[in-house]
Write a protein that holds these residues in place. Structure first.
Motif, mmCIF file in Angstrom:
data_model
loop_
_atom_site.group_PDB
_atom_site.id
_atom_site.type_symbol
_atom_site.label_atom_id
_atom_site.label_comp_id
_atom_site.label_asym_id
_atom_site.label_seq_id
_atom_site.Cartn_x
_atom_site.Cartn_y
_atom_site.Cartn_z
ATOM 1 N N ASN A 288 33.722 32.658 22.409
ATOM 2 C CA ASN A 288 35.019 33.317 22.547
ATOM 3 C C ASN A 288 35.281 34.291 21.404
ATOM 4 O OD1 ASN A 288 35.615 31.969 24.908
ATOM 5 N ND2 ASN A 288 36.694 30.300 23.892
ATOM 6 N N ILE A 289 34.906 33.900 20.182
ATOM 7 C CA ILE A 289 35.098 34.789 19.037
ATOM 8 C C ILE A 289 34.231 36.029 19.180
ATOM 9 C CG2 ILE A 289 34.697 35.027 16.553
ATOM 10 C CD1 ILE A 289 35.607 32.158 16.206
ATOM 11 N N GLU A 290 32.973 35.843 19.580
ATOM 12 C CA GLU A 290 32.079 36.987 19.776
ATOM 13 C C GLU A 290 32.635 37.934 20.832
ATOM 14 O OE1 GLU A 290 28.307 35.333 20.742
ATOM 15 O OE2 GLU A 290 27.803 34.828 18.673
ATOM 16 N N ARG A 291 33.147 37.366 21.927
ATOM 17 C CA ARG A 291 33.685 38.183 23.017
ATOM 18 C C ARG A 291 34.927 38.953 22.553
ATOM 19 N NH1 ARG A 291 34.704 34.305 26.214
ATOM 20 N NH2 ARG A 291 32.557 34.112 26.927
ATOM 21 N N TYR A 292 35.793 38.278 21.797
ATOM 22 C CA TYR A 292 37.020 38.920 21.312
ATOM 23 C C TYR A 292 36.683 40.094 20.391
ATOM 24 C CZ TYR A 292 41.361 39.596 18.695
ATOM 25 O OH TYR A 292 42.466 40.144 18.097
ATOM 26 N N ILE A 293 35.768 39.879 19.451
ATOM 27 C CA ILE A 293 35.401 40.938 18.511
ATOM 28 C C ILE A 293 34.755 42.105 19.245
ATOM 29 C CG2 ILE A 293 33.840 41.508 16.600
ATOM 30 C CD1 ILE A 293 34.418 38.755 15.442
ATOM 31 N N GLU A 294 33.891 41.803 20.222
ATOM 32 C CA GLU A 294 33.241 42.865 20.985
ATOM 33 C C GLU A 294 34.270 43.726 21.720
ATOM 34 O OE1 GLU A 294 29.852 43.435 24.501
ATOM 35 O OE2 GLU A 294 30.433 41.438 23.824
ATOM 36 N N GLN A 295 35.302 43.089 22.261
ATOM 37 C CA GLN A 295 36.336 43.828 22.992
ATOM 38 C C GLN A 295 37.193 44.685 22.065
ATOM 39 O OE1 GLN A 295 38.364 40.610 24.956
ATOM 40 N NE2 GLN A 295 36.932 40.532 26.678
ATOM 41 N N GLU A 296 37.299 44.268 20.792
ATOM 42 C CA GLU A 296 38.188 44.958 19.858
ATOM 43 C C GLU A 296 37.451 45.866 18.880
ATOM 44 O OE1 GLU A 296 41.522 44.788 19.928
ATOM 45 O OE2 GLU A 296 41.395 43.510 21.701
ATOM 46 N N LEU A 297 36.142 46.072 19.074
ATOM 47 C CA LEU A 297 35.352 46.821 18.098
ATOM 48 C C LEU A 297 35.879 48.230 17.860
ATOM 49 C CD1 LEU A 297 31.612 45.866 18.765
ATOM 50 C CD2 LEU A 297 32.973 45.390 16.728
ATOM 51 N N GLU A 298 36.417 48.859 18.891
ATOM 52 C CA GLU A 298 36.889 50.238 18.747
ATOM 53 C C GLU A 298 38.284 50.306 18.139
ATOM 54 O OE1 GLU A 298 36.503 52.277 22.425
ATOM 55 O OE2 GLU A 298 34.342 51.943 22.591
ATOM 56 N N ASN A 299 38.900 49.154 17.920
ATOM 57 C CA ASN A 299 40.221 49.108 17.300
ATOM 58 C C ASN A 299 40.106 48.611 15.863
ATOM 59 O OD1 ASN A 299 41.359 49.797 19.842
ATOM 60 N ND2 ASN A 299 41.267 47.639 20.457
ATOM 61 N N VAL A 300 41.210 48.616 15.161
ATOM 62 C CA VAL A 300 41.248 48.059 13.811
ATOM 63 C C VAL A 300 41.343 46.537 13.926
ATOM 64 C CG1 VAL A 300 42.514 47.945 11.641
ATOM 65 C CG2 VAL A 300 42.342 50.124 12.872
ATOM 66 N N ILE A 301 40.337 45.850 13.412
ATOM 67 C CA ILE A 301 40.303 44.384 13.502
ATOM 68 C C ILE A 301 40.591 43.807 12.121
ATOM 69 C CG2 ILE A 301 38.952 42.380 14.220
ATOM 70 C CD1 ILE A 301 37.102 44.242 15.727
ATOM 71 N N THR A 302 41.612 42.977 12.030
ATOM 72 C CA THR A 302 41.953 42.350 10.751
ATOM 73 C C THR A 302 41.748 40.843 10.836
ATOM 74 O OG1 THR A 302 44.277 42.009 11.336
ATOM 75 C CG2 THR A 302 43.683 44.140 10.345
ATOM 76 N N LEU A 303 41.495 40.235 9.695
ATOM 77 C CA LEU A 303 41.322 38.784 9.655
ATOM 78 C C LEU A 303 42.558 38.050 10.167
ATOM 79 C CD1 LEU A 303 39.430 38.194 6.282
ATOM 80 C CD2 LEU A 303 38.513 38.229 8.578
#
Length: 392
Positions: A288-303
């Protein structure tokens, strides 16, 4: 080119000539062996088709190289998982087979996220404990009755109608002799053209995580034993024999299925056998974490955003990520973005500056530096290399 050559030499010549086990190969060379195994022909891919000690790193790499998310938990800090003869082949037809005659040398749990599929196990000796989705099962070869003229085996077909988790328990000292045939649902349905077969597959895949079990003395045991008896040294002829036997196994399976799929095996119900809840939860969280990060890669991702999404504190998320991936979250995100940038440059034909910007770099020089650190080559040189190949 240099990596492939050196890895091929290690995987075949050194292991055979010097009688080395995989556990004796330096860890930095194991990744090279796996890289070569994926890129070479099937005969080279069978380097593990040897009587060897199979360590945890090689086992995990083997499963991951098939494209599956896997987690291996070894409970006794031993490096070796099993000793004996073991083989694994991804066949040209799209099927895969594995099996062997081994003694498990560690207490371990291997959890793998599998696609919708059928998995046929032919178990000659020992027992196998596993969980399929939310059901726990045990296969025991002791239930098979051999005769004077034939060896019996317990046959079991497991069904995944959709992607789900398979977790397999290994126990120190447990001897297991088996052959497994694995086929994806999509592979079957693509080749299914007649009405009768379509009806059969529809019925079969209507029972997710079902297990069907029967005893066999002739058809399946004969083919499985022939697979186990094939020479360990790979060649075109041996690979074609494996291909032929795997397809024959599948054909025989489809022929008897109408008589087998009305009575699925009941799962274990005793709570002591549901030993995989924690591992199942951890692997699903990882996916689930991998999928979430992959979906948000083009956005600003913060901890804080990731932690909030998974109802974790930032410190817990950082600790979990470091333990699971051996990377910080920032390092993991950077790797994923650079992977996408490489595809954007070489396949989607974006300019280097555009690919760098999409990866989160405002300056080409910073992007080039990070790219070279990750892949060992600059974006410009990688692009030239691929253009040179396509123009030849």
């Amino acid at each position: 080119m240099n990596v492939s050559a050196s890895a091929s030499q290690i995987s075949r010549n050194d292991l055979t000539r010097n009688n080395l086990s995989i556990s004796e190969v330096p860890s930095d060379k194991l990744s090279e062996i796996e890289l070569t195994r994926n890129k070479c022909s099937m005969s080279q891919a069978s380097f593990n088709d040897l009587p060897i000690n199979i360590n945890s790193q090689a086992f995990s790499s083997l499963i991951s190289s098939s494209g599956f998310i896997n987690k291996l938990v070894v409970n006794d800090n031993k490096n070796n998982l099993m000793n004996g003869h073991f083989f694994h082949n991804e066949l040209f037809s799209g099927l895969s087979i594995h099996g062997g005659d081994v003694v498990e040398s560690s207490d371990a749990i291997s959890s793998t996220q599998l696609p919708a599929s059928l998995s046929l196990n032919i178990l000659f000796h020992g027992k196998v404990n596993f969980c399929l989705g939310n059901k726990a099962y045990e296969l025991n070869a002791g239930h098979a009755k051999s005769t004077k003229n034939s060896v019996a085996a317990t046959c079991a077909l497991s069904v995944l109608a959709t992607s789900d988790l398979l977790s397999r328990k290994m126990t120190t000292g447990q001897a297991v002799k088996k052959v497994n045939l694995f086929v994806k649902r999509a592979w079957l349905e693509k080749r299914c053209t007649d009405v009768q077969s379509k009806v059969l597959l529809k019925k079969l895949f209507s029972n997710h995580t079902a297990l069907y079990q029967w005893q066999d003395n002739v058809t399946f045991t004969s083919l499985a034993q022939k697979l186990l008896d094939l020479p360990t040294e790979s060649s075109l002829q041996i690979d074609l024999l494996k291909e032929q036997m795997a397809l024959t196994l599948l054909n025989e399976l489809l022929a008897i299925l109408p008589d087998k799929i009305d009575q699925p095996q009941p799962p274990l119900t005793d709570n002591k056998n549901l030993w995989l809840n924690k591992e199942r939860h951890q692997l699903k969280k990882k996916a689930n974490i991998e999928r979430y990060i992959e979906q948000e890669l083009e956005n600003v991702i913060t901890l804080p955003a990731i932690a909030k999404h998974f109802a974790l504190s930032v410190s817990s998320l950082q600790r979990y990520f470091k333990q699971t991936y051996k990377l910080t979250i920032t390092e993991y995100i950077r790797q994923q973005r650079l992977d996408k940038a490489k595809i954007a440059i070489t396949i989607k034909e974006l300019s280097i500056s555009e690919a760098g910007y999409q990866a989160g770099y405002n300056h080409v020089s910073n992007f080039t530096s990070a790219f070279k650190k990750q892949f060992g080559i600059t974006p410009a040189n990688l692009l030239k290399l691929h253009q040179k190949i396509t123009q030849q």
